[in-house]
Design a protein around this motif. Structure first.
Motif, PDB file in Angstrom:
ATOM      1  N   GLY A 172       0.774  -1.236   0.000  1.00 26.28           N
ATOM      2  CA  GLY A 172       0.000   0.000   0.000  1.00 26.28           C
ATOM      3  C   GLY A 172       0.803   1.283   0.000  1.00 26.28           C
ATOM      4  O   GLY A 172       0.232   2.367   0.148  1.00 26.28           O
ATOM      5  N   GLY A 173       2.119   1.181  -0.190  1.00 34.94           N
ATOM      6  CA  GLY A 173       2.947   2.381  -0.139  1.00 34.94           C
ATOM      7  C   GLY A 173       2.960   3.210  -1.408  1.00 34.94           C
ATOM      8  O   GLY A 173       3.442   4.339  -1.406  1.00 34.94           O
ATOM      9  N   GLY A 174       2.440   2.657  -2.502  1.00 34.06           N
ATOM     10  CA  GLY A 174       2.509   3.351  -3.783  1.00 34.06           C
ATOM     11  C   GLY A 174       1.878   4.730  -3.765  1.00 34.06           C
ATOM     12  O   GLY A 174       2.375   5.663  -4.406  1.00 34.06           O
ATOM     13  N   GLN A 175       0.778   4.893  -3.027  1.00 32.22           N
ATOM     14  CA  GLN A 175       0.096   6.189  -2.965  1.00 32.22           C
ATOM     15  C   GLN A 175       0.777   7.160  -2.004  1.00 32.22           C
ATOM     16  O   GLN A 175       0.429   8.338  -1.981  1.00 32.22           O
ATOM     17  N   LEU A 176       1.731   6.653  -1.229  1.00 32.65           N
ATOM     18  CA  LEU A 176       2.371   7.480  -0.195  1.00 32.65           C
ATOM     19  C   LEU A 176       3.772   7.921  -0.578  1.00 32.65           C
ATOM     20  O   LEU A 176       4.408   8.671   0.158  1.00 32.65           O
ATOM     21  N   ILE A 177       4.267   7.450  -1.742  1.00 33.73           N
ATOM     22  CA  ILE A 177       5.599   7.822  -2.221  1.00 33.73           C
ATOM     23  C   ILE A 177       5.445   8.637  -3.495  1.00 33.73           C
ATOM     24  O   ILE A 177       4.782   8.213  -4.441  1.00 33.73           O
ATOM     25  N   VAL A 243       5.816   1.206  -9.965  1.00 31.32           N
ATOM     26  CA  VAL A 243       4.472   1.399  -9.427  1.00 31.32           C
ATOM     27  C   VAL A 243       3.897   2.688 -10.004  1.00 31.32           C
ATOM     28  O   VAL A 243       4.538   3.745  -9.915  1.00 31.32           O
ATOM     29  N   PRO A 244       2.727   2.648 -10.616  1.00 36.92           N
ATOM     30  CA  PRO A 244       2.144   3.851 -11.213  1.00 36.92           C
ATOM     31  C   PRO A 244       2.028   4.987 -10.196  1.00 36.92           C
ATOM     32  O   PRO A 244       1.670   4.767  -9.041  1.00 36.92           O
ATOM     33  N   GLY A 245       2.360   6.190 -10.655  1.00 34.85           N
ATOM     34  CA  GLY A 245       2.257   7.374  -9.806  1.00 34.85           C
ATOM     35  C   GLY A 245       3.529   7.729  -9.067  1.00 34.85           C
ATOM     36  O   GLY A 245       3.656   8.823  -8.521  1.00 34.85           O
TER      37      GLY A 245
END
Length: 324
Positions: A172-177, A243-245
């Motif tokens: 779940g770290g993708g949205q936080l990096i 990871v996208p984003g």
């Protein structure tokens, strides 16, 4: 995992090294500083040795839990060390440099094996990468809570480029990096000393589980980092590790003696920098690359691309960097 310095391949680089050592070429100085700025050493070996006298310490400028991000630098930077490193030995260069440039900087030691004897239990990266990624997840949560930041930027070295990506892709770290600077990364694993080939052969004969069981008590991450491992097949599933984003920047060196081939750190869909294509007289290998002034400016440019500055090319020796 100690190796002798890599012999340079380009004609004339040995002469550059001799001139630098003799003091006939200028060494890189710390950034122009105000009184409150921290010194920034551009040498890995001596800095790591000195840091080794205070293994539990944070690197200069890091882990100020009262630090608050600014509009200029809105995201804290989390430093993730490499195999058999720790937060202090790995980041004697980048941590004070980032602090001097106005960032809130945080660093952890992860992956300490319960079986490590006293004294060696200060060095990390030895447990399974999944476990280390969960440690990083908790640390990032603490950083975000303390600073109020929605996202963080990651600067990782060696195995410290892998652990955050597992966190990003599977925990779940993708949205936080937001920005991810990978120094000496290995996006397809490493075949150092032919171990990747040996591991692949063992699996072909049904011995993969045996190999992992042998390493698990004291070096569980080792087999995972090898090219062709089950870990890398999982990490690259779905078209690759990205990871996208997340905005990725890779910084690799041709003289990397632990990530082999060094091109394992070059990945489609990411921004890739080969140190010697930018500065042919930078002889940084796997360790010095994290204390190279060339790497340092590339890192700053990646974290703040709108403020990017030209990268100056200065001679850098393996391990010892730019002494003096």
């Amino acid at each position: 995992m100690t190796s002798l310095p890599v012999v340079p391949r380009r004609v004339g680089l040995a002469l550059v090294a001799l001139l630098l050592t003799a003091g006939l070429l200028p060494a890189t100085a710390a950034p122009a500083s105000a009184e409150e700025e921290l010194p920034v050493p551009y040498t890995f070996l001596t800095s790591a040795i000195l840091a080794g006298t205070q293994l539990d310490a944070s690197p200069p400028g890091a882990n100020d839990w009262d630090c608050r991000p600014t509009r200029r630098n809105p995201r804290p930077v989390v430093l993730v060390h490499g195999l058999l490193g720790n937060r202090n030995t790995n980041w004697q260069t980048m941590s004070p440099l980032l602090k001097n440039n106005g960032y809130c900087v945080f660093a952890l030691t992860y992956g300490v094996s319960p079986s490590q004897p006293v004294g060696l239990d200060q060095f990390g990266g030895l447990t399974r990468i999944q476990r280390s990624a969960r440690e990083l997840k908790r640390f990032v949560a603490r950083v975000r809570s303390a600073t109020g930041a929605e996202q963080v930027d990651i600067v990782g070295h060696s195995e410290g480029t892998v652990v955050p990506n597992y966190y990003a892709k599977f925990l779940g770290g993708g949205q936080l990096i937001r920005r991810y600077v990978a120094i000496a990364p290995l996006w397809s694993g490493t075949n150092a000393a032919g171990l990747g080939t040996l591991s692949t052969t063992a699996r072909a004969f049904g011995l993969g589980a045996v190999v992992e069981a042998v390493f698990a008590p004291f070096f569980a991450s080792g087999p995972q980092l090898l090219a062709g491992s089950d870990f890398w097949r999982k990490m690259r599933r779905g078209g690759g590790p990205a990871v996208p984003g997340v905005d990725y920047t890779n910084i690799v060196t041709e003289y990397d003696q632990l990530v082999t081939p060094y091109t394992s750190g070059i990945e489609k869909g990411m921004r890739n920098h080969v140190l010697q294509e930018i500065c042919p007289v930078d002889l940084s290998e796997h360790f010095q690359v994290v204390a190279s002034p060339t790497t340092a400016q590339l890192m700053l440019n990646a974290l703040a691309p709108r403020r990017a500055q030209p990268v100056e090319c200065q001679p850098v020796l393996p391990y010892v960097g730019t002494p003096g």
